[in-house]
Design an enzyme around this catalytic site. Sequence first.
Site, PDB file in Angstrom:
ATOM      1  N   GLU A 393       0.843  -1.200   0.000  1.00 40.90           N
ATOM      2  CA  GLU A 393       0.000   0.000   0.000  1.00 40.90           C
ATOM      3  C   GLU A 393       0.880   1.252   0.000  1.00 40.90           C
ATOM      4  O   GLU A 393       0.485   2.294  -0.504  1.00 40.90           O
ATOM      5  CB  GLU A 393      -0.931  -0.002   1.220  1.00 40.90           C
ATOM      6  N   HIS A 422       7.068 -27.331   1.655  1.00 41.93           N
ATOM      7  CA  HIS A 422       6.252 -28.437   1.155  1.00 41.93           C
ATOM      8  C   HIS A 422       5.091 -27.928   0.311  1.00 41.93           C
ATOM      9  O   HIS A 422       4.124 -28.639   0.094  1.00 41.93           O
ATOM     10  CB  HIS A 422       5.750 -29.272   2.335  1.00 41.93           C
ATOM     11  N   LYS A 527     -13.560   1.316  -3.573  1.00 38.26           N
ATOM     12  CA  LYS A 527     -14.626   1.680  -2.629  1.00 38.26           C
ATOM     13  C   LYS A 527     -15.745   2.411  -3.367  1.00 38.26           C
ATOM     14  O   LYS A 527     -16.926   2.169  -3.127  1.00 38.26           O
ATOM     15  CB  LYS A 527     -14.064   2.611  -1.545  1.00 38.26           C
TER      16      LYS A 527
HETATM   17  O1  LIG Z   1      -8.844   2.453   9.875  1.00 38.22           O
HETATM   18  P1  LIG Z   1      -9.807   2.704   8.788  1.00 38.22           P
HETATM   19  O2  LIG Z   1     -10.014   4.174   8.553  1.00 38.22           O
HETATM   20  O3  LIG Z   1     -11.092   1.993   9.003  1.00 38.22           O
HETATM   21  O4  LIG Z   1      -9.177   2.175   7.470  1.00 38.22           O
HETATM   22  C1  LIG Z   1      -8.920   0.823   7.220  1.00 38.22           C
HETATM   23  C2  LIG Z   1      -8.156   0.685   5.934  1.00 38.22           C
HETATM   24  O5  LIG Z   1      -8.934   1.324   4.933  1.00 38.22           O
HETATM   25  C3  LIG Z   1      -8.403   1.474   3.645  1.00 38.22           C
HETATM   26  O6  LIG Z   1      -8.509   0.305   2.937  1.00 38.22           O
HETATM   27  C4  LIG Z   1      -6.985   1.960   3.621  1.00 38.22           C
HETATM   28  O7  LIG Z   1      -6.439   1.779   2.363  1.00 38.22           O
HETATM   29  C5  LIG Z   1      -6.139   1.265   4.644  1.00 38.22           C
HETATM   30  O8  LIG Z   1      -4.886   1.882   4.708  1.00 38.22           O
HETATM   31  C6  LIG Z   1      -6.796   1.330   6.000  1.00 38.22           C
HETATM   32  O9  LIG Z   1      -5.972   0.710   6.939  1.00 38.22           O
END
Ligand SMILES: O=P(O)(O)OC[C@H]1O[C@H](O)[C@H](O)[C@@H](O)[C@@H]1O
Length: 614
Positions: A393, A422, A527
């Site tokens: 990331e 294995h 998203k």
């Molecule tokens: O901690 P949050 O705000 O719920 O985010 C959870 C995750 O969301 C996204 O996928 C980001 O790319 C991550 O870097 C992050 O850790």
Amino acid sequence: MMASLSGLYSSSPSLKPSKNLSFKALPALSRDSFSFPHTSRPTNLPLTLSSARSVARDISHADSKKELLKDPDALWKRYLDWFYQQKELGLYLDISRVGFTDEFVAEMEPRFQAAFKAMEDLEKGSIANPDEGRMVGHYWLRNSKLAPKPTLKTLIENTLDSICAFSDDIISGKIKPPSSPEGRFTQILSVGIGGSALGPQFVAEALAPDNPPLKIRFIDNTDPAGIDHQIAQLGPELASTLVIVISKSGGTPETRNGLLEVQKAFREAGLNFAKQGVAITQENSLLDNTARIEGWLARFPMYDWVGGRTSIMSAVGLLPAALQGINVREMLTGAALMDEATRTTSIKNNPAALLAMCWYWASNGVGSKDMVVLPYKDSLLLFSRYLQQLVMESLGKEFDLDGNTVNQGLTVYGNKGSTDQHAYIQQLRDGVHNFFATFIEVLRDRPPGHDWELEPGVTCGDYLFGMLQGTRSALYANGRESISVTIEEVTPRSVGALIALYERAVGLYASIVNINAYHQPGVEAGKKAAAEVLALQKRVLSVLNEATCKDPVEPLTLEEIADRCHAPEEIEMIYKIIAHMSANDRVLIAEGNCGSPRSIKVYLGECNVDDLYA
Ligand SMILES: O=P(O)(O)OC[C@H]1O[C@H](O)[C@H](O)[C@@H](O)[C@@H]1O
């Protein structure tokens, strides 16, 4: 000494990988031409495929391999010359099985000096994440004196104190669950995803004692069956479960869904969720506001200046760890000691710089080879999964800091040795040469006093050791490069140090390839697309509801649904939506079946008149 070692690796001049090098050209180059040792790479970049192939003709893989195997003295000298140790941490790094040359190191020197300077500025509070206009402060979490403002220093120290005090009170039973016959909390259910899950999962697997004061479980997905499984496993102990909801942003859908599902389970069990709920999130986030309004048991802060994937030393990682009886101050000390060791501006004495340099060498500075991480210790199983997010990331970026398209990255995968021997080591040894390995070795096999010889002179741990060394040698003998990181024991201190080592290596590497390691714009695309699918599903439902409410009911074909949704171009997605809902008893298929999309006609199980006029 290094001059002679350069000779050992190649008689040709060294390579300076260039950011001009096209990523697309590389798989062919690395597979066809860049068999070990890498000194066979040409000097004049950008490369063309034909020039690389001619170099490959000049330097025969077989000859180089033979030369290496014939000269154990030179290899031993190289081992000693590049061997790094951090005495206080008992951590060692061996990069002798990576074939970089002296010339390459010299060429990297100015880039590293610039990276060290950038890291120094970052630690002083510069806006090191320019796209999001944020400081990057995870190093302050383990040395609050570094924080650029006194208010931040106080915040870090107070949060740590309150984490320790809260966990002590939970463990001792001073804070009790309201309706548990046990009289104290026995379980943790951690709800979070990505950086809000991977760190706590790794730390739990690595460091939780066999009988922790509270056992931990995770909901790290929006998979209903997975959630049901976790809740079912808790059974009546739900009454003595501390639910920690972790989300930096406080608005991640999977985490919200996990929370809603858990709250439903609490309601159904007649339990008061608020008295057992803890939130870890940024102030005033959706989650924070919910927790405050509903009067949850506790709230701990996350900060704007700590990224999710580097949040393990914030409340995100520390609170669950402390509740499992893990010495979090030791973890912080280990990380702080490693931070100190990786601040030196001498590449050779800086283990993070050595790692970053090897990654650059091994993957041509463009991620042309994958990094296979192999800890030979069951408790470190999740290290590769943790590193996957930290590295991929951070480094997987389309643009560099100047806006050029670079499609950077470094693929990370792995589980553990000797288990993986294995499974897929066959391909690593003999198959496609698209990786370099990182072995994580732990010297101490078992706590003192527990070992025994299962055959004369040999323990179970000796086998593990032998498997690691054997695989390292076998890979090397076939021209596969590897790095070895050795720790003496898996302790809170050494785990803290390992995390800090890789955090710094990622930061330095990002500087060297000129990218922002601290944002993740690509994640948003998925998203956004997911939200669009759910919005389309709502439109489909509304169209179907309208047709179902007609008298007689009007079953619709996929085309008719798509037209009425004003989305004919989405017909495939509409089909998938119908198939998914049908599999979950949410629509009735009047004719045909989901296996033959053209044949189906659909209406809902019942007409919802209220929705008609909504
Ligand atoms: O901690 P949050 O705000 O719920 O985010 C959870 C995750 O969301 C996204 O996928 C980001 O790319 C991550 O870097 C992050 O850790």
